[in-house]
Design a protein around this motif. Structure first.
Motif, PDB file in Angstrom:
ATOM      1  N   UNK A 246       5.988  21.744   8.280  1.00 65.09           N
ATOM      2  CA  UNK A 246       5.681  20.465   8.161  1.00 65.09           C
ATOM      3  C   UNK A 246       4.070  20.368   8.022  1.00 65.09           C
ATOM      4  N   UNK A 247       3.309  21.309   8.487  1.00 67.33           N
ATOM      5  CA  UNK A 247       1.994  21.571   8.624  1.00 67.33           C
ATOM      6  C   UNK A 247       1.551  21.886   7.239  1.00 67.33           C
ATOM      7  N   UNK A 248       2.243  22.753   6.447  1.00 67.66           N
ATOM      8  CA  UNK A 248       1.858  23.096   5.093  1.00 67.66           C
ATOM      9  C   UNK A 248       2.359  21.977   4.028  1.00 67.66           C
ATOM     10  N   UNK A 249       3.264  21.043   4.563  1.00 68.59           N
ATOM     11  CA  UNK A 249       3.874  19.782   3.760  1.00 68.59           C
ATOM     12  C   UNK A 249       2.516  18.861   4.028  1.00 68.59           C
ATOM     13  N   UNK A 250       1.894  18.753   4.928  1.00 64.30           N
ATOM     14  CA  UNK A 250       0.769  17.849   5.103  1.00 64.30           C
ATOM     15  C   UNK A 250      -0.396  18.319   4.175  1.00 64.30           C
ATOM     16  N   UNK A 251      -0.696  19.487   4.133  1.00 60.05           N
ATOM     17  CA  UNK A 251      -1.748  20.237   3.325  1.00 60.05           C
ATOM     18  C   UNK A 251      -1.458  19.791   1.603  1.00 60.05           C
ATOM     19  N   UNK A 252       0.092  20.079   1.444  1.00 63.49           N
ATOM     20  CA  UNK A 252       0.297  19.859  -0.022  1.00 63.49           C
ATOM     21  C   UNK A 252       0.098  18.276  -0.305  1.00 63.49           C
ATOM     22  N   UNK A 253       0.598  17.508   0.793  1.00 55.99           N
ATOM     23  CA  UNK A 253       0.322  16.197   0.499  1.00 55.99           C
ATOM     24  C   UNK A 253      -1.168  15.695   0.044  1.00 55.99           C
ATOM     25  N   UNK A 279      -3.938  14.051  -5.736  1.00 57.43           N
ATOM     26  CA  UNK A 279      -2.871  14.147  -4.832  1.00 57.43           C
ATOM     27  C   UNK A 279      -2.034  12.997  -4.412  1.00 57.43           C
ATOM     28  N   UNK A 280      -1.164  13.376  -3.615  1.00 56.03           N
ATOM     29  CA  UNK A 280      -0.304  12.184  -3.013  1.00 56.03           C
ATOM     30  C   UNK A 280      -1.082  11.429  -2.354  1.00 56.03           C
ATOM     31  N   UNK A 281      -2.054  12.086  -1.553  1.00 51.50           N
ATOM     32  CA  UNK A 281      -2.909  11.118  -0.620  1.00 51.50           C
ATOM     33  C   UNK A 281      -3.844  10.326  -1.251  1.00 51.50           C
ATOM     34  N   UNK A 282      -3.980  10.376  -2.667  1.00 50.36           N
ATOM     35  CA  UNK A 282      -4.884   9.415  -3.394  1.00 50.36           C
ATOM     36  C   UNK A 282      -4.441   7.975  -3.175  1.00 50.36           C
ATOM     37  N   UNK A 283      -3.233   7.714  -3.265  1.00 49.89           N
ATOM     38  CA  UNK A 283      -2.557   6.387  -2.903  1.00 49.89           C
ATOM     39  C   UNK A 283      -2.133   6.367  -1.430  1.00 49.89           C
TER      40      UNK A 283
END
Length: 406
Positions: A246-253, A279-283
């Motif tokens: 989950x922590x890795x997924x948050x960084x990828x996001x 990245x995903x976090x752009x939106x």
């Protein structure tokens, strides 16, 4: 406070199709079908979709027809609700589209305003006619109602088929209730509370926090899972591995960038360039929630060819721009849902949909406005195909595990 296709199927079995969820007006593929048959409700039962009947041509908030700069034609009508007594050629013209209901929860985040203008359109934010305050634009998929009271009035006259208007007192009661509802995943797959061991998940965190924007107010999106990079002693091996994922997924996001192309609301009309690398976090940038703090709608291609997955069970419309061609699709567009264009009457808005919040995501499959991703892996796979990201199998699983924890 939302709906999954699995829940709809269970309610059909338990009530023999008599639950109000399956009302002919919106819980059926079309009111003209025999309502006692499951196949008349197949879009709700398999995709979790509700029928949305929009007036044609579109109307403004006080009921006046809007001038439309495109022509709409029916290419495919599997439900029968865009032809005959229904549809844009009917005596009382309408357009029926089918969409996933949006969660009724976490309203203080959805109503939060993070910009003084709409960066997707380069326009000032619309104002609430009652309070005169700027509106967030994050309430409804097609932006047809921008306040809770407007949404209530829209639902009362359509989905609920009320014969009387809701009174101001009733609207205040509903608003008070909606403002108190917070939803989020409470426990991870190991059964451990998401607000334990240094993490900051769960609905109570949403209740006590305030809306924040990536790089502005509050912490970066999903930074609450940083404490899981090194899980605490005492966890099972399975639980520790899941939390590290989950922590890795948050960084990828947040950090894995890719080229975002041909997406109205991002790359046009004023846009950030085409392509733009982010990245995903752009939106999905609002801390604690993952919705878009910037108002306005975006076209990810989920309902519009050539990007949309095949959907023979949904209607197919041919949109012909009468003025300027669409900035990414050209003059002729094929779509199962014109989206925001059914509100504005603008061809440039075809396919645009208000981005979803991500809290409680695991409980409301399938995903996207048309239910085209049957599970979280399907959601990740769509983005990977659409934007040629090139996620590894491990990165895909890490993102899925992150979304299972929201």
């Amino acid at each position: 406070m939302s709906l999954s296709a699995e829940t709809a199927q269970r309610r059909w079995r338990e009530t023999n199709g008599r639950d109000p969820l399956f009302a002919a007006y919106d819980g059926s593929n079309c009111p003209s079908l025999p309502q006692d048959r499951a196949d008349s409700h197949s879009l709700l039962l398999t995709r979790g979709l509700i029928r949305i009947q929009r007036p044609w041509p579109p109307r403004d908030p006080i009921g006046r027809n809007i001038t439309v700069d495109y022509k709409i034609e029916i290419v495919r009508d599997p439900t029968g609700c865009n032809s005959g007594k229904y549809g844009p050629a009917a005596e009382h013209p309408t357009v029926s589209v089918y969409r996933r209901p949006r969660p009724l929860a976490n309203m203080k985040y959805l109503l939060a305003v993070g910009f003084a203008y709409d960066p997707k359109q380069g326009m000032p934010l619309p104002l609430d006619p009652e309070t005169k305050k700027p509106l967030s634009g994050n309430l409804m998929a097609d932006g047809r109602a921008s306040t809770l009271t407007a949404q209530m009035s829209d639902a009362a006259g359509s989905h609920l088929e009320l014969t009387r208007h809701l009174t101001p007192a009733q609207m205040r009661q509903i608003t008070d209730f909606e403002s108190r509802v917070f939803t989020a995943q409470q426990r991870d797959v190991s059964g451990t509370a998401l607000d334990a061991d240094g993490a900051e998940g769960g609905p109570m965190k949403l209740f006590t926090s305030r809306p924040g924007q990536l790089g502005s107010i509050g912490k970066p999106v999903w930074s609450e899972f940083e404490a899981w990079e090194k899980p605490k002693p005492g966890l099972t091996r399975e639980a520790a591995a899941f939390r590290a994922s989950v922590a890795r997924g948050a960084k990828i996001f947040r950090d894995k960038t890719f080229l975002i192309t041909d997406s109205s609301g991002i790359n046009s009309p004023i846009g950030f360039g085409n392509p733009v690398r982010n990245a995903c976090a752009f939106c999905h940038n609002m801390s604690q929630m993952g919705n878009d703090v910037a108002p306005g709608q975006v076209d990810l291609g989920t309902t519009t060819l050539p990007f949309a997955d095949p959907a023979p069970d949904l209607p197919l419309f041919r949109i012909t721009c009468l003025g300027r061609p669409h900035p990414h699709y050209g003059r002729v567009i094929y779509t199962s849902d014109p989206g925001y264009a059914l509100t504005t009457g603008r061809c440039a808005d075809v396919g645009k949909i208000t981005l979803q919040s991500l809290r409680g995501l695991a409980a409301r499959a399938p995903y996207f406005a048309n239910g085209s991703a049957k599970d979280l892996r399907g959601l990740v796979d769509y983005y990977d195909r659409r934007y040629h990201i090139g996620y590894t199998e491990q990165e895909k699983q890490d993102l899925v595990n992150l979304m299972r924890s929201l």
